[in-house]
Design an enzyme around this catalytic site. Structure first.
Site, mmCIF file in Angstrom:
data_model
loop_
_atom_site.group_PDB
_atom_site.id
_atom_site.type_symbol
_atom_site.label_atom_id
_atom_site.label_comp_id
_atom_site.label_asym_id
_atom_site.label_seq_id
_atom_site.Cartn_x
_atom_site.Cartn_y
_atom_site.Cartn_z
ATOM 1 N N CYS A 136 0.835 -1.207 0.000
ATOM 2 C CA CYS A 136 0.000 0.000 0.000
ATOM 3 C C CYS A 136 0.868 1.255 0.000
ATOM 4 O O CYS A 136 1.452 1.608 1.033
ATOM 5 C CB CYS A 136 -0.911 -0.031 1.230
ATOM 6 S SG CYS A 136 -1.848 1.487 1.444
ATOM 7 N N CYS A 139 -0.237 4.057 2.313
ATOM 8 C CA CYS A 139 0.016 3.787 3.734
ATOM 9 C C CYS A 139 1.503 3.993 4.062
ATOM 10 O O CYS A 139 1.845 4.576 5.081
ATOM 11 C CB CYS A 139 -0.332 2.342 4.107
ATOM 12 S SG CYS A 139 -1.894 1.760 3.486
ATOM 13 N N ASP A 140 2.383 3.485 3.219
ATOM 14 C CA ASP A 140 3.809 3.391 3.577
ATOM 15 C C ASP A 140 4.732 4.255 2.728
ATOM 16 O O ASP A 140 5.928 4.322 3.014
ATOM 17 C CB ASP A 140 4.277 1.925 3.445
ATOM 18 C CG ASP A 140 3.482 0.996 4.341
ATOM 19 O OD1 ASP A 140 3.051 1.454 5.410
ATOM 20 O OD2 ASP A 140 3.287 -0.177 3.967
#
Ligand code: NAP
Length: 312
Positions: A136, A139-140
């Site tokens: 993701c 997300c990261d």
């Protein structure tokens, strides 16, 4: 803890499909319990910018949209509990849902468990999660600001991940196993235009190498699908975006699944068992989007109501 209440509808999964079912069912006067593992929104909550959901011409933040859906469901009386479901008993008029913390009964159940990222399937993959391997970018991605990363895949998701990362990272390799993208033309053109994205065609990842000092990812081993030759590709992060697998482990052997593991249910969302509905990405369907998940939720609530009227 055992709950004495028998809910009209228990919804497993709090993504856009699950919460739309909760909104419609709650608004229709049904008692509703939503069981979710982590927080509202499912996959949608990890999408920073949604620009194809009608009514949001400026784009919508997935996390915000998820919170709004949950609040809306709550206004209509739906209760959310953050409890991972461990077992289901779906036959008979009263269905039972067992979680890590309790046991609940419902007259109808909607399975809205979504789908999870498909893994590369390498033996060392899990060990690198959080140390270079991610599923993701939104997300990261920030952990790789200014660094060199690879995105693996050739679909719309991979293209979106690559474009997102190209704004954060110095260099983005887009590694695809064929010589043309599966993604839409618009996405493919956008990738071509972005100077710091480099396409790596006809290549699959066959190995991951860590930095001996930090243990973090330092390189991918790529195999050319035409020549069979392998070579290292130095990068600090690799975002795997090669499709998804349905979260149907709980219902295996209980409900009919297609060969890919998706729940078989037609446009009514009715599954192979009476009173059990399949909602969102977990259902066999031609297009998996927030709006099609939400549509399933509305349909499931309507057919649940009909089922309850018939069985009362
Ligand atoms: P997808 O469309 O199924 O694409 C998966 C990609 O990964 C394909 O290019 C596939 O290669 C590759 N792949 C699959 N298994 C692989 C493996 N083991 N090793 C290497 N490569 C592998 O999946 P997605 O991109 O996650 O998209 C899922 C659905 O959501 C699609 O319907 C997509 O259109 C939709 N979506 C829409 C939007 C949007 O409209 N904004 C955004 C994201 C996703 P091949 O091409 O060779 O099969």
């Amino acid at each position: 803890m055992e709950s004495k209440q028998i809910y009209d509808m228990i919804i497993i999964g709090g993504g856009p499909g699950g919460y739309t079912a909760a909104i419609y069912a709650g608004r229709g006067g049904l008692s509703v319990l939503v069981l979710e593992q982590l927080g509202p929104g499912g996959q949608m909550a990890t999408t920073q910018h949604i620009d194809n959901y009608p009514g949001f011409s400026e784009g919508a933040d997935g996390f915000d949209l998820a919170e709004k859906m949950q609040n809306q469901a709550q206004q209509f009386g739906a209760v959310t509990k953050l409890e991972p479901v461990t077992e289901l008993k779906l036959e008979g008029e009263i269905k039972e849902v067992v979680t890590l913390f309790g046991r609940y009964q419902g007259r109808t159940v909607a399975i809205a468990t979504g789908a999870s990222p498909r893994k590369l399937g390498l033996a060392e993959e899990d060990a690198f999660v959080g140390k270079g391997i991610s599923y993701c970018a939104t997300c990261d991605g920030m952990f790789y600001r200014g660094k060199t990363v690879a995105v693996i895949g050739g679909g719309n998701s991979a293209v979106e991940e690559a474009l997102y990362l190209s704004r954060l990272c110095e260099k983005v390799y887009l590694v695809h196993r064929r010589d043309s993208l599966r993604a839409d033309r618009a996405g493919a053109l956008a990738v071509q235009k972005q100077e710091n994205i480099e396409m790596v065609w006809n290549s699959v990842v066959t190995g991951l190498t860590g930095d001996p000092e930090t243990g973090k990812l330092a390189a991918l081993t790529l195999q050319d699908t035409q020549t069979g030759k392998t070579r290292p590709l130095a990068c600090q992060g690799a975002f795997v975006s090669i499709g998804r697998v349905p979260n149907t482990q709980l219902v295996k052997g209980l409900l009919e699944l297609d060969p890919q593991g998706y729940l078989v249910a037609d446009e009514t969302t009715r599954t192979s068992l009476p009173g059990v509905f399949a909602v969102g990405d977990v259902r066999k369907k031609p297009l998996r989007q927030i709006i099609t998940a939400a549509a399933d939720g509305a349909v499931a609530a309507s057919f649940a109501q009909e089922y309850l009227n018939e069985t009362k």
